[in-house]
Design an enzyme around this catalytic site. Structure first.
Site, mmCIF file in Angstrom:
data_model
loop_
_atom_site.group_PDB
_atom_site.id
_atom_site.type_symbol
_atom_site.label_atom_id
_atom_site.label_comp_id
_atom_site.label_asym_id
_atom_site.label_seq_id
_atom_site.Cartn_x
_atom_site.Cartn_y
_atom_site.Cartn_z
ATOM 1 C CE LYS A 79 0.251 6.467 10.968
ATOM 2 N NZ LYS A 79 -1.156 6.456 10.659
ATOM 3 C CB SER A 154 -1.864 3.413 8.379
ATOM 4 O OG SER A 154 -2.050 4.624 8.481
ATOM 5 C CB SER A 178 -5.551 5.510 9.546
ATOM 6 O OG SER A 178 -5.266 4.717 8.370
#
Lengths: 487, 95
Positions: A79, A154, A178
């Site tokens: 990420k 997210s 997330s």
């Protein structure tokens, strides 16, 4: 032999060990898929092809020399919230559009030291603030199961990359859901460990009392493998707790016999999509039929978890994001009149609308005259919620329910009303508030879209979660389903 | 409680955020909705509850006050918008 992109980490590891293929071959195959599919999905901010191939060659040489690490030659993606030395690290924001990290996050370092090959950095909601990936400065990620739908957020880029078989595994972060919510919405496995289990050094901070790093994979066995490498004490993160790291893979071999699974009534109340609820109930009955005992448990204050979160998280974010001042790194406005103007315009231009709203919500909650009514009150309610969980875990080993109230929603559907978007994390936020570990594993489809079974455990209960989820995966095939356009 | 334009302007100043004119009205509306939403916390009975200090009830770890970092200034400053002689440049602060 299954195609290389279809294989899980454990399958790839076995093939590499047998010499069926090399890490360079795996890396080339996945990079080729990224090139084809990411034009559609937008799951990556940066593809690190050259570095990946160099790392794969080094891994193949290490194996030949008898020095293979536990993840030797296995591909994964990070990420874009994790700092990667000399590689762009944007956090999904214009603010960090050109930020090249001078150092590696601890987990980046640990995974590389174990031999992992990093294919690239994945798209995400800006500063991890969002549940749909739509707040990214680099545009929304598409859900591989339906291109007009959100993959969740997210960690939406990580989830989409794993679901579309562009990578077998991804790192993610989870402040309110997330990792788990995008995993549920993309038919992948998402594990958020106990607060303090994994180092956050080099993980760009959002809300420091809630943030935790974890993984998105296609099986709980793969999640166990990665967690074993990532977990453990790090003196560079003052919130990282010195607690022994067990053999997570060993926990997978235990059966469901005697496992007490708690079911929370409120998790099945109005607000839960009926068919999603039916899929989760069916998964619970599978657990029960195979040795687990279902027990009703009560979390009387859980309904206040979302408002509690939307005080605590913005308050902490308003403080954490004050570092972005246009002076030392990050976006700087042109021709500032004075220092105040430099700060205000650099931040006004560098942050997107949702990030600005959260900074302002937090600034308000912490401002003189409002601190007691909001921040202090929220931390009191948070304690009540944590106490509820503590009492529940005196009766049960894990708590099970839906991960998200609905399957993936359409891009644009929830952007007008922040509250509607916030309520997407209604079942996941409690674990963050109480610092508990949670996992989501696929448990069915509704209208062609995947839904997830959510398990929450007591502090340091990752083994219980992995054992329960892994057993369920052996009794089902949902986690093996591949979106039609990405076979 | 909903927020008015003046309050939002004051919050923006405290947060060092310049809002464009076209985002200001939307910010007032959405911030008001968020504040109204979190106001439901006031209904919770929290008398006698000690506010949470740490999710795992542990104290913050301290370390010895020793230099552990090496000088990486040049590498770090490659990300700075404006530097000179190893210093960060900002608009003139003192006349």
């Amino acid at each position: 032999m299954a195609e290389l992109h279809e294989q899980t980490l454990i399958e790839l590891a076995a093939g590499l060990e047998r010499g069926d293929f090399t890490s360079v071959e795996v890396t080339e195959a996945l990079l080729a898929r990224v090139e084809v599919h990411d034009q559609t999905l937008n799951a990556f901010v940066t593809v690190t092809g050259e570095q990946a191939l160099a790392a794969a060659r080094a891994a193949d040489e290490a194996r030949a020399a008898g020095n293979a690490g536990i993840l030797n030659g296995l591909p994964l993606v990070h990420k874009d919230i994790f700092c990667t030395r000399d590689v762009l690290t944007t956090c999904g924001s214009r603010m960090l559009e050109n930020f090249v990290s001078p150092y590696d996050a601890t987990i980046v370092e640990r995974l590389a030291a174990a031999g992992a090959v990093v294919l690239g950095k994945t798209n995400m909601d800006e500063f991890a603030m969002g549940s749909s990936n739509e707040t990214s400065y680099f545009g929304p990620v598409k859900n591989p199961w339906h291109l007009e739908c959100s993959p969740g957020g997210s960690s939406g880029g990580s989830a989409a990359a794993v679901a579309a078989r562009m990578a077998p595994a991804a790192t993610g972060t989870d402040t309110g859901g997330s990792i788990r919510q995008p995993a549920a919405l993309t038919g992948t496995v998402g594990l958020k460990p106990t607060y303090g289990r994994v180092s956050r050094y080099g993980m760009i901070a959002f809300a420091s009392s809630l943030d935790q790093a974890g993984v998105i994979t296609r099986s709980s066995a793969d999640a166990a493998l990665l967690l074993g490498v990532m977990a453990g004490f790090d003196e560079r993160d003052s919130t990282c707790i010195d607690h022994p790291v067990p053999d997570y893979t060993a926990a997978l071999s235990q059966s469901l016999d005697g496992l007490r699974v708690g079911v929370v009534k409120q998790h099945f109340d109005e607000g839960l999509d009926e068919q999603t609820g039916a899929a989760v109930r069916e998964a619970l009955s599978v657990l029960e039929a195979n040795g687990a005992t279902l027990l009703e448990v009560d979390l009387p204050n859980i309904d206040l978890s979302v408002p509690t979160y939307y005080v605590v998280a913005p308050a902490e974010c308003s403080s954490n994001l004050s570092r972005f001042d246009g002076v030392r790194f990050g976006h700087r406005a042109e021709d500032p009149e004075d220092l105040f103007d430099l700060y205000c315009r650099s931040r006004g231009e560098g942050f997107g609308a949702e990030v600005k709203r959260r900074i302002m919500t937090g600034t308000y909650a912490l401002s003189a005259g409002y601190y007691d009514a909001y921040y202090l009150k929220a931390q009191q309610v948070r304690q009540l919620i944590a106490d509820d969980f503590r009492q529940a875990f005196e009766k049960v080993d894990v708590i099970a329910g839906p991960t998200a109230p609905t399957p993936a929603f359409r891009l644009g559907d929830k952007t007008d009303d922040p509250i509607t978007m916030y309520l997407n994390d209604i079942y996941t936020i409690g674990a963050n508030l109480a610092g508990l570990p949670g996992i989501s594993t696929p448990c069915g489809f509704v209208g062609g879209l995947p839904v997830g079974l959510h398990l929450v455990g007591p502090h340091w209960g990752e083994e219980l979660l992995l054992r329960c989820a892994h057993n369920y995966e052996q009794l089902s095939t949902w986690h093996k389903a591949c979106p039609g356009d990405f076979q | 409680m909903s927020l008015d334009k003046e309050q939002v302007q004051q919050i923006a100043v405290l947060a060092r955020l310049r809002l464009a004119d076209d985002e200001f009205a939307e910010t007032v509306d959405k911030l008001s909705r968020i504040v109204e939403f979190v106001d439901q916390l006031s209904q919770a009975d929290t008398s006698g509850v000690v506010p949470m200090a740490h999710p795992l009830d542990v104290a913050q770890r301290l370390r010895a006050d020793e230099v552990t970092e090496t000088d990486d200034r040049n590498h770090v400053q490659e990300n700075a918008p404006s530097t000179q002689d190893g210093l960060y440049l900002v608009p003139k602060v003192i006349e």
